[in-house]
Design a protein around this motif. Structure first.
Motif: not given
Length: 119
Positions: A58-85
């Motif tokens: 997805x990131x290579x598809x085009x030159x993105x101006x903004x990447x929005x990362x969802x709260x479901x990924x950020x706010x869930x402690x178990x997903x911290x490694x995914x958020x960092x990735x």
């Protein structure tokens, strides 16, 4: 036209959640971007080893101006490694993109617009 990629957790991978209804809400939010003259796409990932390939494509598809990362990924402690990735892959494959954070699936447009030049 600005380009925004929204990265969220795949609703089909969330146990006990109506994935179809949640996906419909996410698709409705994507439609709102068009109302603001913004092209948006979505990359849905899961914490199962497939996230890197999905996100890099997805990131290579085009030159993105903004990447929005969802709260479901950020706010869930178990997903911290995914958020960092996600953060590190974004830095590596879309270094020109601003990074924004939504609070829920219904305010991604506002999150992106904070980092886009005023129209």
């Amino acid at each position: 036209m600005p380009f925004v990629l929204v990265v969220g957790y795949d609703p089909q991978a969330i146990p006990g959640v109506d994935g179809v209804a949640l996906r419909a809400a996410l698709d409705a939010e994507l439609s709102r971007f068009g109302e603001h003259g913004i092209y948006a796409d979505m990359a849905l990932v899961a914490f199962d080893g497939s996230a890197e390939s999905i996100l890099v494509a997805a990131l290579r598809e085009r030159a993105w101006d903004v990447v929005v990362i969802g709260g479901g990924i950020r706010k869930t402690e178990q997903l911290l490694p995914l958020f960092e990735q996600i953060i590190n892959l974004t830095r590596r494959h879309a270094p020109q993109a601003a990074v924004a954070f939504n609070t829920n699936g219904g305010d991604s447009v506002e999150a992106a617009r904070r980092w886009l030049p005023a129209a």
